[in-house]
Scaffold this motif. Structure first.
Motif, mmCIF file in Angstrom:
data_model
loop_
_atom_site.group_PDB
_atom_site.id
_atom_site.type_symbol
_atom_site.label_atom_id
_atom_site.label_comp_id
_atom_site.label_asym_id
_atom_site.label_seq_id
_atom_site.Cartn_x
_atom_site.Cartn_y
_atom_site.Cartn_z
ATOM 1 N N GLY A 100 16.157 -66.621 -13.827
ATOM 2 C CA GLY A 100 17.015 -66.098 -14.730
ATOM 3 C C GLY A 100 16.241 -65.919 -16.110
ATOM 4 O O GLY A 100 15.361 -66.736 -16.430
ATOM 5 N N ARG B 190 17.716 -67.029 -19.124
ATOM 6 C CA ARG B 190 17.840 -67.942 -19.915
ATOM 7 C C ARG B 190 16.740 -69.120 -19.516
ATOM 8 O O ARG B 190 16.086 -69.694 -20.456
ATOM 9 C CB ARG B 190 19.281 -68.388 -19.915
ATOM 10 C CG ARG B 190 20.327 -67.618 -20.530
ATOM 11 C CD ARG B 190 21.589 -68.305 -20.407
ATOM 12 N NE ARG B 190 22.490 -67.128 -20.876
ATOM 13 C CZ ARG B 190 23.346 -67.345 -21.821
ATOM 14 N NH1 ARG B 190 23.283 -68.451 -22.609
ATOM 15 N NH2 ARG B 190 24.203 -66.529 -22.370
ATOM 16 N N ALA B 191 16.734 -69.280 -18.330
ATOM 17 C CA ALA B 191 15.487 -70.092 -17.974
ATOM 18 C C ALA B 191 13.963 -69.840 -18.278
ATOM 19 O O ALA B 191 13.183 -70.587 -18.628
ATOM 20 C CB ALA B 191 15.709 -70.720 -16.231
ATOM 21 N N HIS C 117 16.913 -75.692 -11.533
ATOM 22 C CA HIS C 117 17.495 -75.030 -13.070
ATOM 23 C C HIS C 117 16.496 -75.941 -14.051
ATOM 24 O O HIS C 117 15.777 -76.843 -14.068
ATOM 25 C CB HIS C 117 18.770 -76.074 -13.113
ATOM 26 C CG HIS C 117 19.896 -75.412 -12.339
ATOM 27 N ND1 HIS C 117 20.153 -75.600 -11.045
ATOM 28 C CD2 HIS C 117 20.902 -74.430 -12.935
ATOM 29 C CE1 HIS C 117 21.045 -75.052 -10.633
ATOM 30 N NE2 HIS C 117 21.713 -74.433 -11.665
ATOM 31 N N GLU D 71 18.338 -77.628 -27.270
ATOM 32 C CA GLU D 71 19.029 -77.443 -26.136
ATOM 33 C C GLU D 71 20.409 -78.673 -26.004
ATOM 34 O O GLU D 71 20.320 -79.463 -26.553
ATOM 35 C CB GLU D 71 18.268 -77.864 -24.821
ATOM 36 C CG GLU D 71 17.061 -76.917 -24.621
ATOM 37 C CD GLU D 71 17.444 -75.508 -24.200
ATOM 38 O OE1 GLU D 71 18.456 -75.200 -23.783
ATOM 39 O OE2 GLU D 71 16.618 -74.432 -24.670
ATOM 40 N N HIS E 165 19.726 -74.028 -16.994
ATOM 41 C CA HIS E 165 20.101 -72.804 -16.596
ATOM 42 C C HIS E 165 19.228 -72.369 -15.276
ATOM 43 O O HIS E 165 18.183 -72.841 -14.805
ATOM 44 C CB HIS E 165 19.364 -71.843 -17.583
ATOM 45 C CG HIS E 165 20.059 -72.136 -18.875
ATOM 46 N ND1 HIS E 165 21.273 -71.556 -19.233
ATOM 47 C CD2 HIS E 165 19.532 -72.460 -20.010
ATOM 48 C CE1 HIS E 165 21.627 -72.264 -20.419
ATOM 49 N NE2 HIS E 165 20.576 -72.756 -20.967
#
Length: 615
Positions: A396, A398-399, A388, A323, A392
């Protein structure tokens, strides 16, 4: 799509004008058949049977029969011409779908190739047939009415044109509402496809209400789309009534006037034949064919011909924990309540965890610890505030790819142990890595006892603690940096629990959030979040012992006394896990979600409901 469907259709037909001309030429025979359908019987009556000339009447009927044979011959040739027009359309659509699927990696290409292209071909063929039939049938019938008596053309032609015009006005709104209904239906089907396989996980995470609410929204959307489509569909029936059935009523109602103004009985019978035998069936086929199939064809062609929208790249964590620098978890003024009138379970919560952090969440039962993990996992959506994961937003895609949730009820499916442990990895896990993870978490003794990674697993033969170890190792092997342990070690003994938690805390780049049910879990954590309804306390164990009365009460209630009921210990989560580290069996232990003193036998799967799995 850069060019509209009508313009594309005109260009397609212009490129095949010879086929269109041949189709029209053969259809003229159908026009002749339609003309004779009313004209010949009219002459048979007026010039034959009513005039006492039986031979002339039979001759005219023979002409009508000959017209039927000629029309049938033309119809056979029409089907050949339609095939020459339809197959190029299908070939072009298939070529486009294959190009998009192979060159652009469109995941919907298989559906487009096997279903949508075939739907387009069949629907286009039906549309050509019914449209052509109506046009040439109407020309023949109107020409026959004019030949018999011009007043008949006025009585029949005016409502026919009015009905066709009304139907034409409904085509565009019908197509839009047909597409809206299909989109709503696909959204509902996609929702069910995602929810049904994960019912156990939803139950384990306590996410029934938000999942049901999201599904209900899609059901309501499909219902609204269906009602709107039905309302516009009523206008099709009105147009059919005006254009096809009203002329029959008008002919009968005006018959005395028509007969008194020079219309012969044979001409009136011929007009009724045109209306009932030709115009009404042709208009009915047009309304139902174009109204339903035409709308469907427009929707399918728009989907097949449009250019694919650029999609954001799927998260591909080829290597774990790569990340960009960002907080592993951040909550900003997060508030959540189960219902508009309910008191908030989480209120204005702010929290930031850096990569590699280790947080323990503590508090009395029912205070919102599992709700917090469900919010972070995206199973619930906050009423206010932002969450988040690794930078992200939640919820969502991506999260979701960067967190793993391990609930209390661990899910294990029938299959090999390697299949169970590699569920959260896109590719099979190398055996060396799998064995290393099993050793780190504490699954290795069970793995060896079962016969290795390739051994088949019977979930009913595993104890609750063994299932939790499988689920923990599965999560450990995932590429998700953020691990959420929601009572995920409640069936392990303290030593096994410590080993599992330390394994997660020591993962390179890994961040751990654990809902603690023992004081030892809170002591091991770098930071502790104590929840007490609207108020929270955050800090190290020592800091909270000094300034949080709630935390001191919780620590006092966590004094370990073995072999006593959990409530007698003052354990707010009602857990007294006594499973041995070997985990050959859990013995008899109190389960956290049952009344005090109720026990569970080793290997019993019926510990409070369906099993859940990590998300």
């Amino acid at each position: 799509m850069t060019e509209g469907l009508p313009r594309r259709g005109v260009r397609f037909l212009r490129a095949r004008w010879r086929v269109v001309a041949r189709l029209a030429a053969w259809s003229v025979l159908e026009t002749g058949q339609t003309f004779l359908t009313g004209y010949a019987p009219a002459r048979a009556l007026d010039e034959g049977f009513l005039a006492g000339r039986t031979g002339a009447g039979l001759a005219w009927l023979g002409v009508a029969g000959l017209g039927v044979l000629v029309g049938a011959f033309g119809t056979v040739r029409v089907y050949t011409a339609v095939a020459e027009l339809v197959e190029p359309l299908r070939d072009g659509l298939v070529a486009r779908v294959v190009a998009r699927g192979v060159r652009q990696g469109d995941s919907a290409a298989l559906s487009g190739l096997t279903q949508q292209a075939e739907i387009a071909r069949d629907t286009f063929a039906g549309l050509v047939l019914v449209s052509r039939s109506f046009v040439f049938t109407a020309v023949g019938a109107l020409a026959g009415l004019f030949s018999l008596a011009p007043p008949l053309l006025l009585v029949v032609g005016v409502p026919l044109l009015a009905g066709v015009a009304l139907f034409g006005l409904t085509l565009r709104p019908l197509a839009r509402r047909q597409e809206a209904f299909l989109v709503a239906d696909e959204a509902l089907a996609e929702r069910f496809g995602a929810v049904c396989p994960g019912l156990r996980d939803i139950t384990a995470a306590g996410a029934e209400e938000p999942v049901a609410a999201g599904t209900e929204l899609r059901i309501d959307a499909e219902q609204r789309a269906a009602c709107s489509l039905a309302r516009w569909g009523v206008l099709r029936v009105v147009s059919l009534t005006i254009g096809g059935e009203l002329p029959i009523v008008l002919l009968l109602a005006t018959a005395p006037w028509l007969l008194g103004h020079g219309v012969t009985p044979g001409a009136l019978v011929g007009a009724l034949a045109y209306t009932t035998q030709s115009l009404l069936p042709a208009l009915r086929n047009l309304v139902h064919g174009v109204g339903t199939s035409g709308s469907r064809l427009a929707v399918v062609l728009r989907r097949l011909l449009r250019e694919p929208e650029p999609q954001p790249p799927e998260p591909q964590p080829a290597e774990p924990f790569t990340e960009a620098p960002a907080p592993a978890l951040s909550l900003a003024s997060v508030t959540f309540a189960y219902g508009p009138g309910a008191a908030p379970v989480v209120e204005r919560l702010d929290l930031v965890l850096s990569p590699g952090a280790h947080l323990a969440v503590v508090g009395p039962s029912g205070i919102g610890k599992s709700t917090l993990t469900a919010l972070v996992a995206g199973l619930l959506e906050p009423d206010r505030g932002r969450i988040h994961v690794c930078g992200h937003p939640v919820p969502g895609r991506r999260a979701a790819a960067r967190r793993v949730l391990i609930p209390q009820q661990a899910y294990v499916h029938t299959g090999t142990l390697a299949e169970n442990l590699g569920m959260l990895r896109p590719d099979p896990v190398p055996e060396a890595e799998l064995l290393a993870a099993a050793g780190a978490v504490g699954l290795l003794p069970l793995l060896e006892a079962l016969g290795g990674p390739g051994a088949r697993v019977d979930p009913a033969a595993l104890s609750a603690g063994e299932r939790q170890l499988v689920a923990l190792t599965r999560a450990y092997l995932s590429y998700a940096p953020l691990a959420l342990l929601d009572e995920a070690t409640c069936h392990l003994d303290p030593r096994a629990e410590e080993r599992a938690e330390r394994a997660f805390a020591e993962r390179p780049g890994g961040t751990l959030v654990v809902v603690a049910h023992r004081i030892s879990s809170a002591r091991r954590a770098e930071k502790v979040l104590a929840m007490d309804g609207r108020s929270t306390a955050y800090g190290t164990h020592e800091e909270l012992m000094r300034r949080s009365a709630l935390y001191r009460d919780l620590v006092g209630g966590w004094t370990p006394v073995r072999s006593q009921p959990a409530l007698a210990l003052g354990d707010p989560d009602r857990v007294d896990a006594v499973a041995g580290t070997g985990l050959a069996g859990d013995g008899r232990h109190v389960v956290a979600h049952r009344p005090v003193g109720q026990v569970q036998a080793a290997g019993d799967l019926r510990d409070g409901g369906p099993l859940g799995g990590e998300d």
